[in-house]
Structure formats: structure tokens, C-alpha cells
Design an enzyme around this catalytic site. Structure first.
Site, PDB file in Angstrom:
ATOM      1  N   PHE A  28       0.749  -1.323   0.066  1.00 13.49           N
ATOM      2  CA  PHE A  28       0.116   0.230   0.046  1.00 13.49           C
ATOM      3  C   PHE A  28       0.782   1.099   0.087  1.00 13.49           C
ATOM      4  O   PHE A  28       1.547   1.575   1.024  1.00 13.49           O
ATOM      5  CB  PHE A  28      -0.634  -0.017   1.077  1.00 13.49           C
ATOM      6  CG  PHE A  28      -1.610   1.137   1.145  1.00 13.49           C
ATOM      7  CD1 PHE A  28      -3.261   1.241   0.084  1.00 13.49           C
ATOM      8  CD2 PHE A  28      -1.513   2.189   1.728  1.00 13.49           C
ATOM      9  CE1 PHE A  28      -3.541   1.976   0.572  1.00 13.49           C
ATOM     10  CE2 PHE A  28      -1.913   3.700   1.856  1.00 13.49           C
ATOM     11  CZ  PHE A  28      -3.609   3.386   1.016  1.00 13.49           C
TER      12      PHE A  28
ATOM     13  N   LYS B   2       2.581  10.085   8.384  1.00 13.20           N
ATOM     14  CA  LYS B   2       1.667   9.696   9.921  1.00 13.20           C
ATOM     15  C   LYS B   2       2.229   9.964  11.555  1.00 13.20           C
ATOM     16  O   LYS B   2       1.861  11.043  10.910  1.00 13.20           O
ATOM     17  CB  LYS B   2       1.238   8.392   9.766  1.00 13.20           C
ATOM     18  CG  LYS B   2       0.650   7.434   8.728  1.00 13.20           C
ATOM     19  CD  LYS B   2       0.505   6.115   8.454  1.00 13.20           C
ATOM     20  CE  LYS B   2      -0.633   5.396   7.845  1.00 13.20           C
ATOM     21  NZ  LYS B   2      -1.627   5.454   7.898  1.00 13.20           N
TER      22      LYS B   2
END
Lengths: 468, 468
Positions: free
Chosen positions: A191, A328
Site C-alpha cells: 500500500f 503519519k
């Protein structure tokens, strides 16, 4: 073998334990969802969070439920909720230079930005990396890393010559014959984001890719270690060999067209699939020999969850990766690279904002806390407890759990199939453990770096209750 | 015809006028650039800005120079620097719910986010739009708007059926035969962002696209009005007719493959090229007849610069556009859409952060100031003065300036060629006017909405000095 135990200082006022008043989502969350869903798709929302009351490892929801959080807003909460150091920095004016407007960092940045780049972002740069490009998200980080790899390959193919007028005219019509053959190799289960360049490298699930045009890029099987490692050594080695052979075959099939190989240290969305340092060492050697950029996509692994700021540090690579992406837990997106990956001309990898100064300023505080409180040491020792505890549950509930694995607290365990996993997610949330799924049937742990032994105990208690 | 004059309240302490101590960039900026360039590409940076001292329409740089700003960090500063309302909101705790962590807005948002969506984002929604998708940047906004258009087209082509197992398998290999033929039509000179999907629609300059793989999508000529409009009416009408014919031919050439037509109200990077309301009305009719989504890309025009929050409001369209993208002055990215463009299944247009709650919270304050201080009225009347002043300079310096044009303060004027324009940019900056270029030979004005008549006078003075 065990990491020395280091327990971080407690967050004053952090709840002792989860405590539940309603099922999840409770009535206040459902009322908010009904309002919210009139304007945005609110179906994926787990519950609505009381931002001010949440503290440390515990989320408080709008129904007054207190949940232990091991999901961290999809691995994006580095030092828990409302850490006193972050709130003090906000209150004491450390971010005031970001308060009065949002700047375009490539046009007229404040001098504080230069300090941030030099003293914070470059201080934690992966070994061998001399430059950092900042953006806002992980997808933007990947898009731009791929662009830098394409630009490097095109430069090499032109042998230093300028593009012809014909090249430029074709470019404006999206008809650059050689360039449109450029490729990125990624791995099944990988991903890398959901914008169209990144999405062409993403190979996680059909729902992420369905109906969206994609570039004709090659894919190789990710080796996906089986756990426990000792019991599957031969099988794992064989899978890694097959994967490397597939990579080599793809590079052979497209000579001088594959600009980059992109790979996650641990496949985060793809089901917490691991490979060995030997695999990544071989991948580094292979890509270096072929002059293909190796991009380690650390969007989900960066920032300490594996017990190091960069997961790839654990591999002892023969030379550094060419690029490393982040987002993140780092709060803003970007990539680091070796000098030769930086485009020679200005403005080729560029956009209006190039990140967000405030999120960079908060990262500075976050990294100070990580160092001051030795949170990487904590994450290593706490992670060992967590994985040992998961292994113990696998032994005791073999019909339910298998495949305990992890690096730091970046940990996972498998259920027999998707329906069992999904039911467990719901049951765990209702007992007060906010946890995520990954892949088809995996439970993933992505707690903050202040996740300590006592929280491990509580999380394992919840999981064991659900296994029973 | 003239908009009623409305002068916004002055920003207390705003400088009277630009004042220069050094050439731009000054020695302190150059010292910072030398440090900065070791880690990031610092060549495009105009100068380093003192974030705390900048106020209202005036930037203060690290050398103590005070510049009148009509560029606004590439059109991204809505109410000037350090507006008292923004600083008060920060100080008074209105953003405290964003201070303690960055949330994943699709997983566990705070209830304040629902209020923001309902009371702020939806309050200013374009007419006919019922849903808003939030992201972080303009490129992300465009990528995701295109994805929603592809998903809608695929749904229609499947006639409501589920994708087959073969479709799903092909999807994972980037080999969706029909889907990979899906296209987006854009216009030459258009700029829609620099990630690979958005970049395939971008047709601004080769340097933005060179060496990056692009989808094989069609392009049509943008009509590009000539100014003054009265003197070029027939020529402009003919160009618009030719453009519409080209759009129609492209749609005919790819039946049921063009998911969207994307167009800027005024081409921002492409050289401030305008088209008439009649052109956009015809484009809306044409796309509606063919079932092609019409995306108005308002990333640069949104937020009030044209005298309205949405530039397309000026066109009196026969029906609303299907989607409208935003970013820049809105501080976060996203798109609005009509109900039928929202994907039916959850998680198809999704990512980790889905924007930034803090930037949304600041937008709420910004929109309050815009309403309270009637800044759109100001921008309309001040914009008329600005364009009239540019027209006057064109008449008086016809060898240097031509093509004065604008909508609100989103204004521009042309130089004879790129070298003259670039020299003017430098000269203007050295006199104390921070202004931007667009296209080959255009000067673009993108001031904040607090840009008032006195600032117009000063900006025109600087420009006239340079013309002399």
C-alpha cells in the site's frame, strides 16, 4: 535477547484502565454520525472522540466511554493524546510563528522553517540521506518520490542532453513515448497511497483500485514470512528467493524502464506481512546493480513504532536506500533521499505548500519527547512483551489466533478468517480496546510510543476475553 | 456598473507603505538560503519572511524590508498576515481541540469537526452541492474529484451490477481494459496539480510534466479572451466556439470514456486566461447532455479573490457544476459535489487524514472575518479600482503593458515577453511590491481580501515606476 526494560514517565491523569458506559458506537456518536453523514461519508467512523478529554493511551468518546487505543488513528499518533509537552509548547508560544497565516514553504518561508529542517528533520535523517522534501501526506510523499526517480532515469537516458523541442511538445500532449513506458515495480499486498501515481503502485485490495485508471506497471510477490520464524525458516527463505527472482525477471523484461522499486518494511495495510533483513539486503544489491531507485516506503513504519525511527535501520543494508518516504507519526509527509536523486533543475518536485510549518513544529516537540523519555527503548521492550503475550495467546487459543508477530509495538496476530476478525474488532471495541484490522484476517497494533507494559497487560486481557 | 465602495476596517499597526533597506533578497535572506539549500532546494525562494512581524497586506523579511504583498504565497493568504481575529482565536483557545494530536477524520473525528462541516463548509457550499470531501491540498482535491468521476462512470457502465471476479483480478494487475481507457478532458494552459493523476490533466508548462508518465487523455484549446473585451468581441466569440467544438469532438472521439471535463474559471498558472460566462454555460450544457462530470477547479480562484467565494457563481449556469475543488485561500483542500457524484460504497474516496482539523478551524474564523468585514464587497470594489488602474497604465505605457484584466482583485497584466516580465518582477520586489508571474509574460495579482484602495494606489505607483 530481551531489550532492557525502560518504562516511560506516566502521563499525569491518564486513566487507569478502559471503562465503558455504552456499546460502541454509543448514542451520542450515532447522533453525530447521522448529522455528519448528511454531508460526508460517515460510515467508516468508529466513534466520535472527545478531543480534549482523551489523554495518553486512552481515547474518551462523546458517550463518556474510555478506550485503550492501540490503533492510533491509523498509526498516526506518536506520543498519545494531549501529551503535556505538546500542550505546553502550544500554550507557551512555540508555535506562534505558525499562527498568523499558512506559508508556501518554497516561496517565502520563515527562518524558523530552516531551523526545523536543519535541526529536526535532518537530525533524524536516515543514514546516507542528505536531502529532505516535505509535503502534506503519505500519498504526496510517494507521488513525489516516484517523480524524482522518473526524473533521474530520464536524465540518465538523455545522457545529460536537454530535452528536444519534440520531447517538450509531446510532453504537453501526454505523449512522451519513452517516458510513458517508465515503470515502478511494487509488491502484491503493498500500500503506497491512493492518488493515481501512488495508487498504481498500491496492490492491497481491489476496493482501493477499482475503476481508477492505472499505469501498466509490474508487480512482484511479497515474500510474507510465516511465524514463528524458527518453525518456517526454509519456507520463508524459499518465498524470499522466489520474490527476488520475480523482481529480477521484471527488471529484465523492461530494461532501463523501471525507475524505482517501492516496498514497505512491513506491509501495513496488506496484513502485517514481514520479510527478513536478508531479503531487503538482496533487494538493495539487485536495485543498485541495475541503477533502479529503491524507495523504502516508511509512511506507516516511520516515527518509532518498530522501536527505531526508521524500520529499515534494522536491516544492515550494504548501502542506504535511495529514498525513504514518511508521514503519519511524523505529522507531515515527505521523503529523504541520497544526493543523486534530487532533481538538478529547480521547481520540478514542487507545489504550493510543500508541507505544513505547524505540523513540522509539532514534530520537533514530539521528537524531543521521544528522546527525553527514551520512548524508542520503551517501544522495543514493551513491544517484546506485547509480541510474547500474543504468542502466548496463540498457544493457548490455537483455534482462534495464530501468527503473532511484530517489530517494536508494530505488531499483529491473525484470525482464521475475515468474519472472525471483524467480529473480534467489534467485540474488542465494546470491551474498550480500539484496535485496527489489516489485510484479510489480521488484527494490527499501532499504539503510541508511550504504550507501556501496563497497557500491554490490559490489551492482552481484552483480547483473551474475546478469545474465550 | 461600479461596485459600491466598501473599505474594510484597517488592521491596527499595519505599515503605511513598503519600505526597503536592502535589495531583495537581502544578506540575511541569502545567508538563510545558503543554509537551507544544503537540505532542500532553496533556489525558488524569493526571500525569508519574518512570520511574526508581517502584518495585514505587508510582509516583513528577515532583512527588515517591508513589502506590499499582492502575491499571497501563491494566492493562499485569505485575510493577510497575523489578522487580529486569527491571533485572538488562537490565543483564546478556539483551536485547543486541535492542539493535542492530529486526527484521522474518517476514523474518530471530534464532534467539533461535524460542526465545522455543517456550519462552515456546508454554509459556503456552491449552490446545488450537497456533499463535501476534505483533503489537505489542491492536488489531492483534484485527484479525488477525478476518482469520484471515474467511479460514477464505471457504475453507470456496469448498470448497477457488481464487478466480476475477472474485473477485480485485472484491477490488482493494473489491467482493467475498459477502465484504463477512461479519460479526463482538460484545456491547454490548465493547471490542476502535480501528482500523477492531476498532472495528466495539467497542461501548463513542460517543466511541470517533463519525464513523468501521463495518462493518454485528450486536451482542448482554452479560448483565452483578449482584452479589452469590447475591442475583441468577435475574436473572443470565435475562439470560444472553436474551443467548444474541440471539446465536442473529443467527447465524440471517445464515447462513454471521458469521465470528466476539468476547467479553471480563470487559468491561474496558465497566464490569467479568461473566458466568458457564455462559454462556461455552453460547456455545462454540453457536459450535462453527454453525462460527463464537469469539474470546476477553483483551487486558485476560491475563497473570495474574484469578489465571490466561488468564481463560477458569476456565470449563471443552467445547472450547477458536478464538482468544485478548493484549497489555497480555504487553507485545506477538498471538493464539493452534487449528490450523484458521491460514491455509493464507503472507503472508495478516502485516506488517513482527510484534511486537517486545525486548518478547517482556522477557515471558520477566516470566513467569519470575510462576512463581518464585508471583504467580498471590498474585493469587488477594490478590484475594479485595480483593473481600472492597470488599464490606465496600459494606455499610458503601451510599449510595456497590455491586456489588463481581472475579476475582483484576481487581476493581471501582460508584458511584451518573458524577459521583460521577469525583470519587472525583480524590479518590483526591489521597490517593495511582492508580486507573481503566470504564464509566459504575465504579472498576476493575488492579494488578500483586505487589499483596499490605498494599497491599490501604492501597487500602481510601484508598477508605474518600473514602467518608466
Amino acid at each position: 535477547m530481551n531489550a532492557p526494560t525502560h518504562i516511560p514517565p506516566p502521563i499525569p491523569g491518564e486513566p487507569e484502565r478502559a471503562s465503558m458506559r455504552t456499546a460502541i458506537p454509543g448514542p451520542a456518536s450515532e447522533a453525530l454520525r447521522a448529522r455528519h453523514h448528511r454531508y460526508q461519508d460517515a460510515r467508516p467512523i468508529h466513534f466520535y472522540q472527545d478531543a480534549r478529554k482523551s489523554l495518553g493511551n486512552y481515547m474518551v468518546d462523546v458517550d463518556g466511554n474510555v478506550l485503550l487505543d492501540v490503533y492510533g488513528h491509523i498509526a498516526a499518533v506518536p506520543i498519545g493524546y494531549n501529551h503535556p509537552a505538546l500542550l505546553a509548547a502550544w500554550r507557551d508560544g512555540r508555535f506562534d510563528w505558525c499562527a498568523g497565516y499558512r506559508s508556501a514553504l518554497g516561496v517565502a518561508p520563515a527562518p524558523e522553517w530552516v531551523d526545523l529542517v536543519e535541526k529536526t528533520l535532518m537530525r533524524v535523517a536516515p543514514k546516507g540521506h542528505t536531502r529532505v522534501f516535505t509535503f502534506t501526506t503519505g500519498a504526496e510523499a510517494v507521488e513525489n518520490a516516484l517523480k524524482a526517480a522518473f526524473i533521474r532515469l530520464a536524465r540518465r537516458r538523455r545522457g545529460g542532453a536537454q530535452p528536444s523541442d519534440g520531447d517538450l511538445a509531446a510532453t504537453m500532449l501526454n505523449r512522451q513515448p519513452g517516458v510513458n513506458a517508465f515503470k515502478v515495480l511494487s509488491f502484491d499486498g503493498g500500500f503506497h497511497g491512493r492518488s493515481m501515481g501512488a495508487l498504481s503502485a498500491t496492490r492491497s485490495k481491489p476496493i482501493h483500485k477499482l475503476d481508477i485508471p492505472a499505469f501498466d506497471w509490474p508487480v512482484a510477490p511479497f515474500p510474507a514470512s510465516h511465524f514463528p520464524l524458527a518453525a518456517h525458516a526454509e519456507q520463508n527463505r524459499a518465498a524470499e528467493t522466489r520474490s527476488l527472482e520475480a523482481v529480477e525477471a521484471a527488471l529484465d523484461a523492461h530494461p532501463d524502464e523501471v525507475a524505482a522499486v517501492i516496498v514497505e518494511p512491513i506491509q501495513g495495510e496488506g496484513g502485517d506481512r514481514h520479510a527478513s533483513p536478508a531479503f531487503f539486503q538482496a533487494l538493495r544489491r539487485l536495485t543498485a546493480e541495475r541503477g533502479v531507485a529503491l524507495i523504502i516506503d516508511e509512511v506507516q513504519t516511520c516515527g518509532g513504532g518498530t522501536g527505531a525511527l526508521w524500520a529499515h535501520e534494522a536491516w544492515d543494508l550494504p548501502e542506504p536506500p535511495d529514498m525513504v518516504t514518511f508521514s503519519k507519526k511524523m505529522q507531515l509527509g515527505g521523503f529523504y533521499c541520497r544526493e543523486e536523486l534530487a532533481p538538478i533543475e529547480p521547481l520540478r518536485v514542487f507545489n504550493t505548500w510543500l508541507g505544513d510549518p505547524l505540523r513540522g513544529a509539532q514534530l520537533e516537540v514530539i521528537l524531543e519527547v521521544i528522546e527525553r523519555d527514551r520512548l524508542l527503548e520503551n517501544t522495543r521492550s514493551t513491544g517484546e512483551r506485547l509480541v510474547a503475550g500474543l504468542e502466548d495467546l496463540c498457544r493457548r487459543y490455537p483455534a482462534v489466533l495464530s501468527g503473532a508477530r511484530g517489530s517494536g509495538t508494530f505488531a499483529a496476530v491473525d484470525f482464521p478468517h475475515a468474519a472472525r476478525r471483524d467480529a473480534a474488532l467489534t467485540a474488542l471495541r465494546n470491551r474498550g480496546l480500539e484496535v485496527g484490522g489489516s489485510g484479510e484476517r489480521t488484527l494490527r497494533f499501532r499504539p503510541a510510543l508511550i504504550f507501556a507494559p501496563r497497557h500491554v497487560g490490559e490489551a492482552l486481557d481484552h483480547l483473551e476475553s474475546v478469545c474465550k
